[in-house]
Design a protein around this motif. Sequence first.
Motif, PDB file in Angstrom:
ATOM      1  N   GLY A   1       8.747  30.549  38.734  1.00  0.00           N
ATOM      2  CA  GLY A   1       9.260  29.071  39.015  1.00  0.00           C
ATOM      3  C   GLY A   1       8.849  28.185  37.758  1.00  0.00           C
ATOM      4  O   GLY A   1       8.382  28.957  36.643  1.00  0.00           O
ATOM      5  N   TYR A   2       8.711  26.853  37.682  1.00  0.00           N
ATOM      6  CA  TYR A   2       8.556  26.054  36.739  1.00  0.00           C
ATOM      7  C   TYR A   2       7.151  26.020  36.636  1.00  0.00           C
ATOM      8  O   TYR A   2       6.259  25.951  37.820  1.00  0.00           O
ATOM      9  N   LEU A   3       6.475  26.085  35.647  1.00  0.00           N
ATOM     10  CA  LEU A   3       5.005  26.169  35.199  1.00  0.00           C
ATOM     11  C   LEU A   3       4.179  25.259  36.377  1.00  0.00           C
ATOM     12  O   LEU A   3       3.229  25.770  36.870  1.00  0.00           O
ATOM     13  N   PHE A   4       4.388  23.958  36.354  1.00  0.00           N
ATOM     14  CA  PHE A   4       3.555  23.345  36.997  1.00  0.00           C
ATOM     15  C   PHE A   4       3.702  23.256  38.574  1.00  0.00           C
ATOM     16  O   PHE A   4       2.348  23.313  39.281  1.00  0.00           O
ATOM     17  N   PRO A   5       4.793  23.418  39.305  1.00  0.00           N
ATOM     18  CA  PRO A   5       4.750  23.722  40.655  1.00  0.00           C
ATOM     19  C   PRO A   5       3.960  25.047  40.964  1.00  0.00           C
ATOM     20  O   PRO A   5       3.395  25.368  41.927  1.00  0.00           O
TER      21      PRO A   5
ATOM     22  N   GLY B   1      -5.222  19.987  35.181  1.00  0.00           N
ATOM     23  CA  GLY B   1      -3.928  20.619  35.100  1.00  0.00           C
ATOM     24  C   GLY B   1      -2.743  20.053  34.312  1.00  0.00           C
ATOM     25  O   GLY B   1      -2.887  19.655  33.143  1.00  0.00           O
ATOM     26  N   ILE B   2      -2.032  19.675  35.334  1.00  0.00           N
ATOM     27  CA  ILE B   2      -0.817  18.876  34.954  1.00  0.00           C
ATOM     28  C   ILE B   2      -1.185  17.397  34.168  1.00  0.00           C
ATOM     29  O   ILE B   2      -2.136  16.847  34.686  1.00  0.00           O
ATOM     30  N   GLY B   3      -0.407  17.082  33.143  1.00  0.00           N
ATOM     31  CA  GLY B   3      -0.704  15.860  32.452  1.00  0.00           C
ATOM     32  C   GLY B   3      -0.457  14.705  33.257  1.00  0.00           C
ATOM     33  O   GLY B   3       0.713  14.005  33.105  1.00  0.00           O
ATOM     34  N   ASP B   4      -1.035  14.232  34.378  1.00  0.00           N
ATOM     35  CA  ASP B   4      -0.498  13.346  35.359  1.00  0.00           C
ATOM     36  C   ASP B   4      -1.569  12.307  35.248  1.00  0.00           C
ATOM     37  O   ASP B   4      -2.888  12.482  35.735  1.00  0.00           O
TER      38      ASP B   4
ATOM     39  N   ALA C   1      11.434  11.170  29.911  1.00  0.00           N
ATOM     40  CA  ALA C   1      11.893  12.172  29.021  1.00  0.00           C
ATOM     41  C   ALA C   1      12.424  13.575  29.585  1.00  0.00           C
ATOM     42  O   ALA C   1      13.229  14.165  29.002  1.00  0.00           O
ATOM     43  N   LYS C   2      11.592  14.066  30.646  1.00  0.00           N
ATOM     44  CA  LYS C   2      11.972  15.432  31.114  1.00  0.00           C
ATOM     45  C   LYS C   2      13.500  15.460  31.622  1.00  0.00           C
ATOM     46  O   LYS C   2      14.116  16.267  31.117  1.00  0.00           O
ATOM     47  N   CYS C   3      14.057  14.497  32.387  1.00  0.00           N
ATOM     48  CA  CYS C   3      15.271  14.122  32.842  1.00  0.00           C
ATOM     49  C   CYS C   3      16.430  14.142  31.482  1.00  0.00           C
ATOM     50  O   CYS C   3      17.366  14.883  31.373  1.00  0.00           O
TER      51      CYS C   3
ATOM     52  N   SER D   1       5.244  25.745  23.549  1.00  0.00           N
ATOM     53  CA  SER D   1       6.026  24.408  23.728  1.00  0.00           C
ATOM     54  C   SER D   1       6.104  23.995  25.272  1.00  0.00           C
ATOM     55  O   SER D   1       5.876  24.971  26.074  1.00  0.00           O
ATOM     56  N   TYR D   2       6.131  22.694  25.487  1.00  0.00           N
ATOM     57  CA  TYR D   2       6.428  22.279  26.846  1.00  0.00           C
ATOM     58  C   TYR D   2       7.549  22.987  27.451  1.00  0.00           C
ATOM     59  O   TYR D   2       8.755  23.314  26.698  1.00  0.00           O
ATOM     60  N   PRO D   3       7.399  23.490  28.610  1.00  0.00           N
ATOM     61  CA  PRO D   3       8.144  24.594  29.177  1.00  0.00           C
ATOM     62  C   PRO D   3       9.888  24.006  29.312  1.00  0.00           C
ATOM     63  O   PRO D   3      10.911  24.811  29.440  1.00  0.00           O
TER      64      PRO D   3
ATOM     65  N   ASN E   1       1.608  16.883  19.952  1.00  0.00           N
ATOM     66  CA  ASN E   1       2.029  18.206  20.692  1.00  0.00           C
ATOM     67  C   ASN E   1       1.519  18.508  21.959  1.00  0.00           C
ATOM     68  O   ASN E   1       0.459  18.205  22.317  1.00  0.00           O
ATOM     69  N   ASN E   2       2.375  18.679  23.072  1.00  0.00           N
ATOM     70  CA  ASN E   2       1.987  19.483  24.065  1.00  0.00           C
ATOM     71  C   ASN E   2       2.464  20.519  24.088  1.00  0.00           C
ATOM     72  O   ASN E   2       3.716  21.024  23.920  1.00  0.00           O
ATOM     73  N   PRO E   3       1.629  21.729  24.145  1.00  0.00           N
ATOM     74  CA  PRO E   3       0.090  21.747  24.688  1.00  0.00           C
ATOM     75  C   PRO E   3      -0.864  21.699  23.593  1.00  0.00           C
ATOM     76  O   PRO E   3      -2.066  21.448  23.998  1.00  0.00           O
TER      77      PRO E   3
ATOM     78  N   ALA F   1       6.773  11.710  23.489  1.00  0.00           N
ATOM     79  CA  ALA F   1       6.162  11.067  24.758  1.00  0.00           C
ATOM     80  C   ALA F   1       4.780  10.681  24.571  1.00  0.00           C
ATOM     81  O   ALA F   1       4.214   9.817  25.502  1.00  0.00           O
ATOM     82  N   TYR F   2       4.006  11.273  23.652  1.00  0.00           N
ATOM     83  CA  TYR F   2       2.536  11.097  23.382  1.00  0.00           C
ATOM     84  C   TYR F   2       2.280  10.089  22.244  1.00  0.00           C
ATOM     85  O   TYR F   2       0.867  10.175  21.853  1.00  0.00           O
ATOM     86  N   ALA F   3       3.318   9.569  21.762  1.00  0.00           N
ATOM     87  CA  ALA F   3       2.865   8.745  20.713  1.00  0.00           C
ATOM     88  C   ALA F   3       1.959   7.723  20.452  1.00  0.00           C
ATOM     89  O   ALA F   3       1.186   7.791  19.669  1.00  0.00           O
TER      90      ALA F   3
ATOM     91  N   SER G   1       5.677   6.978  30.801  1.00  0.00           N
ATOM     92  CA  SER G   1       4.673   7.780  31.908  1.00  0.00           C
ATOM     93  C   SER G   1       3.470   7.817  31.398  1.00  0.00           C
ATOM     94  O   SER G   1       2.406   7.238  32.163  1.00  0.00           O
ATOM     95  N   LYS G   2       3.023   8.319  30.174  1.00  0.00           N
ATOM     96  CA  LYS G   2       1.614   8.603  29.714  1.00  0.00           C
ATOM     97  C   LYS G   2       1.216   7.232  28.895  1.00  0.00           C
ATOM     98  O   LYS G   2       0.178   7.176  28.634  1.00  0.00           O
ATOM     99  N   TYR G   3       2.125   6.405  28.705  1.00  0.00           N
ATOM    100  CA  TYR G   3       1.636   5.145  28.013  1.00  0.00           C
ATOM    101  C   TYR G   3       1.016   4.246  29.052  1.00  0.00           C
ATOM    102  O   TYR G   3      -0.138   3.669  28.731  1.00  0.00           O
TER     103      TYR G   3
ATOM    104  N   PRO H   1      -3.551  13.736  24.510  1.00  0.00           N
ATOM    105  CA  PRO H   1      -4.577  13.835  25.711  1.00  0.00           C
ATOM    106  C   PRO H   1      -4.899  15.317  26.014  1.00  0.00           C
ATOM    107  O   PRO H   1      -5.267  15.415  26.944  1.00  0.00           O
ATOM    108  N   TYR H   2      -4.476  16.087  25.167  1.00  0.00           N
ATOM    109  CA  TYR H   2      -4.447  17.670  25.646  1.00  0.00           C
ATOM    110  C   TYR H   2      -5.669  18.176  24.578  1.00  0.00           C
ATOM    111  O   TYR H   2      -5.460  17.946  23.322  1.00  0.00           O
ATOM    112  N   VAL H   3      -6.443  19.084  25.221  1.00  0.00           N
ATOM    113  CA  VAL H   3      -7.569  19.889  24.416  1.00  0.00           C
ATOM    114  C   VAL H   3      -7.233  21.350  24.613  1.00  0.00           C
ATOM    115  O   VAL H   3      -6.819  21.754  25.653  1.00  0.00           O
TER     116      VAL H   3
ATOM    117  N   LEU I   1      -6.267  27.954  26.570  1.00  0.00           N
ATOM    118  CA  LEU I   1      -6.109  27.068  27.759  1.00  0.00           C
ATOM    119  C   LEU I   1      -6.099  25.830  27.640  1.00  0.00           C
ATOM    120  O   LEU I   1      -6.815  25.452  26.665  1.00  0.00           O
ATOM    121  N   ARG I   2      -5.139  25.224  28.219  1.00  0.00           N
ATOM    122  CA  ARG I   2      -4.910  23.678  28.011  1.00  0.00           C
ATOM    123  C   ARG I   2      -5.862  22.746  29.068  1.00  0.00           C
ATOM    124  O   ARG I   2      -5.773  23.191  30.386  1.00  0.00           O
ATOM    125  N   LEU I   3      -6.531  21.827  28.594  1.00  0.00           N
ATOM    126  CA  LEU I   3      -7.271  20.873  29.448  1.00  0.00           C
ATOM    127  C   LEU I   3      -6.589  19.587  29.258  1.00  0.00           C
ATOM    128  O   LEU I   3      -6.477  19.082  28.214  1.00  0.00           O
TER     129      LEU I   3
HETATM  130  C1  MLT Z   1       2.447  18.395  31.305  1.00  0.00           C
HETATM  131  O1  MLT Z   1       2.431  19.169  30.354  1.00  0.00           O
HETATM  132  O2  MLT Z   1       1.339  18.499  32.109  1.00  0.00           O
HETATM  133  C2  MLT Z   1       3.613  17.573  31.506  1.00  0.00           C
HETATM  134  O3  MLT Z   1       3.367  16.397  30.723  1.00  0.00           O
HETATM  135  C3  MLT Z   1       4.059  17.130  32.699  1.00  0.00           C
HETATM  136  C4  MLT Z   1       5.411  16.586  32.689  1.00  0.00           C
HETATM  137  O4  MLT Z   1       5.232  15.468  31.947  1.00  0.00           O
HETATM  138  O5  MLT Z   1       6.277  17.267  33.002  1.00  0.00           O
END
Ligand code: MLT
Length: 443
Positions: free
Chosen positions: A49-53, A77-80, A142-144, A165-167, A222-224, A253-255, A284-286, A378-380, A420-422
């Motif tokens: 499946g897709y990574l985050f689910p 976990g997820i960048g929410d 952005a994802k859509c 990379s972002y999957p 960059n994500n991740p 998306a993280y500019a 989203s992240k702004y 925002p990712y370590v 590992l991404r935090l």
């Molecule tokens: C993530 O990498 O956690 C994503 O940003 C989630 C997403 O925006 O699809």
Amino acid sequence: MKFSPLSVVSLGFVTVSVGAFVPKSQNVVDTKLYSGVERNENFAKLSGGYLFPEIGRRRNAYLEDNPEMADKIISLGIGDTTKPIPEHILSGLVEGAKKLGTTEGYSGYGAEQGQALLREKIAKVLYNDLIDPSEVFVSDGAKCDIMRVQQVFGSKVTSAVQDPSYPVYVDTSVMMGQTGSQDESTMQYDNIVYMPCTPENGFFPDYASLPRADVVYLCSPNNPTGAAATKEQLTEIVNICKERGSILVFDAAYAPFIRSEGVPKSIFEIEGAKDVAMEVNSFSKYAGFTGVRLGWTVVPSNLKFKDGSLVRDDFNRVMTTAFNGASNIVQSGGLACLDPEGQKEISNLIDYYLENAKILRETMEGLGFTVHGGTDAPYVFVELSESMGGSWDAFSMILEKCQVVTIPGAGFGPGGEGFLRLSAFAPRDSVIEACKRLSEELK
Ligand code: MLT
């Protein structure tokens, strides 16, 4: 020859036909159990499946076995986003909603490309007029938009992605039928150019040394990995894309997390980029809009296909055919984001998350890990020690021992293994508590 539901009785290799002729060679199914439609073969190529689910599934499985831990779970976990939407931006959303309750303010369908005022403001405030409003397409994220970009390019192109990379870039390429199947030993899909991004190359790909691709996906910050590309690096990739006739899809998306002097926030700050690049972006992240949904894509009018036709026209065709425009309420929130007060509120939100990132980075460094990112992103991104096993093992161990959800680097492609991404998008007290637990467990 006709395929009639009446005739569908499958006894394995024997076909019993009732009412219509069905050739033996035809794949016949019991429509009480199945439809008669072949599965899209591209979906069968996707591994899992897709990574985050999937992360959510594993977290829920852990909680099913350990229900007493439900209150203890912390998500890095997820960048929410987790901070509430600040006052001025919220007032934009509220105003947008209120207008709908009045005869004068009511609006139905809007322009599929977004409200003219919002497109103008994006061009002015975020791009300093480096782009024209007619090149901005407002969307639901952005994802859509990445999927829409893929629909524009179709199934015959070759894509190149940073590894890790972002999957979404790889998964949508597979869904579109651009790839072969996944090689189980390398975990790479056939017909995708994987551009290694490692600590040694500063997580920036050496595209020039790799096979040419039609479309090159690049994300900065960059994500991740959390790496933000320098002006020189971006100039280099723009030039090589130009030389090779590749189109660069830049994910910004993280500019606004960029705080280092001189690091570009948009690909259009690079000379010549309008000839080769398009940019996807999102509020989203702004502004804490992960649930609100508002993004945009910039497709310059200079960007052309081999036959001279405009990429923008085809992107417009996708938007007008399969999208009815972003919600009018949400666009009103977007306008508020671009007011000076909104910009200040965004900057405060980002300060908060960057402080979280600093705490995470310093904790992991204090534990002896080599840590990347977290300064302009925002990712370590933490380099795991060999004794911790693979990144999925580290994910499980940290979930079980610390009740902290992380993201295994391998989820971002084979190049993410060993990391590992935090995520810093958590409430401050959760970050501090997570760091305390990690320090106790990993010391
Ligand atoms: C993530 O990498 O956690 C994503 O940003 C989630 C997403 O925006 O699809």
